[in-house]
Design an enzyme around this catalytic site. Structure first.
Site, mmCIF file in Angstrom:
data_model
loop_
_atom_site.group_PDB
_atom_site.id
_atom_site.type_symbol
_atom_site.label_atom_id
_atom_site.label_comp_id
_atom_site.label_asym_id
_atom_site.label_seq_id
_atom_site.Cartn_x
_atom_site.Cartn_y
_atom_site.Cartn_z
ATOM 1 C CG ASP A 1 36.796 35.721 24.640
ATOM 2 O OD1 ASP A 1 37.055 36.153 26.325
ATOM 3 O OD2 ASP A 1 36.482 35.659 24.280
ATOM 4 C CG ASP B 1 25.538 41.923 26.172
ATOM 5 O OD1 ASP B 1 26.254 42.545 27.735
ATOM 6 O OD2 ASP B 1 25.996 43.298 26.022
ATOM 7 C CE1 TYR C 1 21.935 33.252 34.952
ATOM 8 C CE2 TYR C 1 21.278 35.502 33.723
ATOM 9 C CZ TYR C 1 22.692 34.792 34.258
ATOM 10 O OH TYR C 1 23.554 36.064 34.703
ATOM 11 C CE LYS D 1 27.674 35.143 28.031
ATOM 12 N NZ LYS D 1 27.623 36.724 28.046
ATOM 13 C CB CYS E 1 46.019 69.607 26.758
ATOM 14 S SG CYS E 1 45.273 69.513 25.770
ATOM 15 C CB CYS F 1 46.449 69.933 21.098
ATOM 16 S SG CYS F 1 45.358 69.869 21.825
ATOM 17 C CB CYS G 1 45.824 72.996 23.823
ATOM 18 S SG CYS G 1 47.551 72.136 23.649
ATOM 19 C CB CYS H 1 48.145 67.638 22.402
ATOM 20 S SG CYS H 1 47.951 69.105 23.183
ATOM 21 C CD GLU I 1 23.328 39.442 32.742
ATOM 22 O OE1 GLU I 1 24.534 39.757 32.698
ATOM 23 O OE2 GLU I 1 23.242 38.593 33.520
ATOM 24 C CE LYS J 1 23.545 28.519 32.605
ATOM 25 N NZ LYS J 1 22.907 28.549 33.798
ATOM 26 C CE LYS K 1 29.612 36.704 23.770
ATOM 27 N NZ LYS K 1 30.953 36.913 23.951
ATOM 28 C CD GLU L 1 19.053 29.672 30.064
ATOM 29 O OE1 GLU L 1 18.328 30.445 30.580
ATOM 30 O OE2 GLU L 1 20.216 28.489 31.205
#
Length: 739
Positions: free
Chosen positions: A49, A132, A240, A130, A465, A435, A438, A459, A188, A304, A328, A128
């Site tokens: 964002d 994920d 939805y 959200k 590697c 590293c 290697c 590295c 979803e 909404k 959120k 409602e």
């Protein structure tokens, strides 16, 4: 000097703003692909964002610089290769986001201002959870499910009909009555915590892959080419919304969703109507309190406008409806203990420290690992040496008690160290200088502009590697590099794990080891068959068109490899994956040195004079100290020499020959491109001009001969007009070089 990425927008010059918009467009596009297409987000919501807000603010300040690939004009990511494309009749848009109660107040007030002339109007909203998961659109004709697709970039998605048919929550035929003759139901796809943990356990018992979180796992499961694998994951679906429909399902958002339930879909039982900010926020708090007990991931609450006619009146802003917003949740936190710190090595050789934690549940997900980014982060300082934890730097040590959260509910991060619980014998962490894979030296480069060390230690093993090998091989065969058709990530992984490909040279000997290649493909076929057998009877019945393609195209693959034995020099240089050398820089090196042998000679000689590289390396426009240092690191490593020597026994890069028409009307002229090019990318425009003998500059001056101006041309156009420079359109440019 302030870096462009941190510079206040009101202090940006137009040239800086143009560069910054290009950077932001690339960064956001990469993040969108990681999230929507690869199901492996590399930015959390807040970071994404922040980039998007900066992009939008710069575009508002410099409207003439809006790019054709601007993030403000796009949604999601392009559909992945491997699935048929589906164009959405009604775009699947993203939602604006609210992070505070005040953001919700602002949203409601915007609505009241928009409808202020309707004095008697009472605005009602829905609230409602959200979910994920992965957005999907389901098209029903006469009540029968006929096609399903992912969101993709919002305009074009991927056809995943066969996989969606395996989800029990998606009815093959709508129940009840009153549904439109044609309608796209949207919702979803997600995975429950219980199913996620069961899958992790099954995979661990079989020695398979680990899974990070339910959202990514659900998305990856939905994109399986074998629908039986999708069926075995027991995915779920909440409805939805809707897209194109021959008739509106109802007059309001709330009533439409209740209709979906009547037609056989699962809908959220936590959806309510509300008339005020107070009621909306109260429902937000209620859902947040129940979040951990739901059994699946949610990351906020969506509000909404309820009446559909008011939604239409309020309308849309680019990529988002004005009448909806996603509130959120803040990231959940938990306390745990750092058990050890491991070092992982990435594709570019970056040594990435990872804290291994005592397992702890955060937001319904068991977290056992968290990135520590780099050695400065472990010490508690940023790139400028300032503290990132409190007034004084607080480092992270093995044995420390730490507070963690899942940033954006995806990426775990350490919030703070609980010093009062630090063990008396906890010692500062010593970051390795070689590293761990290697044993090549791991160095921190000096930024030639700032004189400061880079925050990451890398590295120097490059091609030898093992930790970098698979990603480098994927890059080597990619479209912009050697472009070997049929040798994508899946086959690279298969052949590498089978020991058939360790370096790029091994790719060109696969044909000589046909039996071993077939054995590897056969093993994969057996593993896929086992997964199909594990699918339920219902799942097997629902799977359509599952075919074994393990042996198909083997000759085609070998032919594709042979077809790349004489690559263009710039492609070959880019394919080597040398740090800081992208396609444009590879082309500059190819033009400068003409052959790979000459580049190797100059590279090795420059590495031998690393204390004074400019005494050897020529002064080349477009090649700065950063690239020269990268070439020194690469050609100064004997192990890389061995790999290149083996590779050049298999391939013969073509000498670079600049084909310039003797009678080109732009030969010898200086050309500048500005504005939004609609028929070619900037890199294509530059290459085209150079092929015709022109020099491409980035700014307009008295030496500029031609300015090619696309839509949105700004200060460069004005300066060109002031200087009397010839200004032409993109179409004029094509006509000019065709003469």
């Amino acid at each position: 000097m302030v870096e462009r990425a941190d510079k206040p927008i009101d202090e940006l010059t137009e040239a800086e703003a143009e560069v910054e918009l290009a950077r932001l467009a690339a960064a956001i596009a990469q993040a969108n692909i990681a999230y929507h297409q690869n199901d492996a987000p590399d930015l959390n919501d807040a970071e994404w964002d922040a980039l998007k807000r900066r992009n939008d603010a710069i575009e508002e300040a410099f409207p003439g610089l809006v790019r054709v690939d601007s993030p403000s004009l796009t949604v999601g990511a392009p559909p992945a290769e491997g699935f048929a494309k589906v164009r959405h009749a009604v775009p699947m848009l993203s939602l604006a986001k609210a992070y505070t109660d005040q953001d919700v107040v602002d949203f409601i007030q915007r609505g009241h201002r928009f409808f202020e002339r309707d004095k008697e109007l009472e605005l009602v909203f829905t609230a409602e959870p959200k979910i994920d998961g992965l957005s999907a659109s389901l098209r029903y004709e006469n009540g029968v499910f006929v096609q399903g697709a992912t969101r993709g970039d919002g305009t074009v998605g991927e056809d995943i009909t066969a996989n969606l048919r395996t989800i029990a929550d998606i009815p093959a035929k709508l129940a009840g009555t009153g549904w439109p003759d044609s309608i796209e139901i949207r919702g979803e796809v997600y995975m429950t915590y219980a199913e996620f943990q069961a899958l992790k356990a099954r995979s661990a018992a079989a020695g398979g892959q680990d899974y990070v979180n339910p959202r990514n796992t659900a998305a990856g499961s939905l994109r399986q080419k074998d629908a039986a694998v999708t069926a075995s994951r027991n995915l779920r679906f909440f409805a939805y919304a809707w897209g194109q429909s021959s008739a509106e399902p109802a007059d309001t958002q709330y009533d439409a969703v209740q209709k979906f339930a009547e037609w056989g879909f699962k809908v959220s039982p936590l959806m309510v109507r509300a008339k005020s900010v107070e009621e909306l926020v109260a429902q937000y708090r209620l859902i947040e309190a129940q979040r951990s007990s739901l059994g699946y991931d949610i990351d906020g609450v969506v509000y909404k406008v309820d009446r559909l006619d008011l939604q239409q009146r309020w309308g849309f802003v680019t990529g988002e409806p004005r009448w909806a917003i996603a509130h959120k949740f803040p990231a959940e936190q938990a306390t745990t203990v750092v058990k050890r710190i491991d070092i992982q090595v990435g594709r570019t050789g970056t040594l990435a420290p990872v804290a291994r934690l005592a397992p702890v549940t955060v937001g319904g997900v068991v977290v056992e690992n968290v990135t520590l980014h780099n050695e400065d982060y472990i010490k508690g300082i940023d790139s400028t040496g300032r503290s990132i934890r409190g007034d004084e730097p607080i480092d992270v040590r093995i044995g420390d008690t730490v507070v963690i959260q899942r940033a954006g509910d995806v990426i775990p991060q350490i919030v703070r160290v609980v010093l009062e619980k630090r063990p008396a014998n906890a010692a500062p962490y010593e970051f390795p200088h070689e590293c761990p894979i290697c044993k090549s030296p791991a160095t921190r480069e000096i930024n030639p502009k700032t004189g400061k060390e880079d925050s990451r230690r890398r590295c120097t093993g490059e091609l030898v590697c093992a930790a970098q090998a698979v990603e480098r091989l994927r890059h080597f065969v990619s479209r912009g590099a050697m472009d070997i058709e049929g040798l994508g990530a899946e086959n690279i992984d298969l052949f590498f794990n089978a020991g058939l490909i360790k370096t790029a040279a091994d790719i060109f000997t696969l044909k000589d080891r046909r039996a071993e290649v077939q054995a590897a493909l056969g093993a994969r076929r057996e593993a896929q068959a086992k997964l199909r057998e594990e699918a339920s009877g219902k799942a097997r019945k629902n799977v359509r068109g599952v075919e074994d393609r393990n042996y198909e195209g083997l000759e085609k693959l070998f032919n594709a490899i042979d077809a790349r034995r004489e690559p263009e020099l710039d492609r070959f240089i880019f394919a080597l994956g040398i740090r800081h050398i992208g396609e444009t820089t590879a082309a500059v090196l190819a033009r400068t040195f003409s052959t790979m042998e000459e580049l190797i000679r100059v590279g090795k000689e420059t590495a031998a004079h690393a204390d004074d590289p400019h005494s050897v390396f020529p002064d080349v426009d477009g090649i700065g100290d950063t690239v020269i240092e990268a070439l020194i690191d690469f050609f100064g490593n004997q192990r890389n020499d061995d790999v290149i020597e083996a590779l050049l026994k298999q391939v013969k890069p073509k000498p670079y020959v600049l084909s310039v028409s003797a009678d080109s009307v732009v030969a010898g002229k200086t050309v500048v491109f500005t504005g939004s090019l609609e028929k070619m990318t900037r890199s294509e425009a530059k290459a085209m001009a150079e092929r015709h003998g022109a020099k491409v500059a980035g700014s307009v001056s008295a030496q500029t001969d031609i300015l090619v101006a696309g839509p949105g041309a700004g200060s460069k156009l004005k300066k060109a007009e002031d200087l009397g420079v010839q200004v032409i359109s993109e179409d004029d440019w094509f006509a000019l070089i065709a003469k």
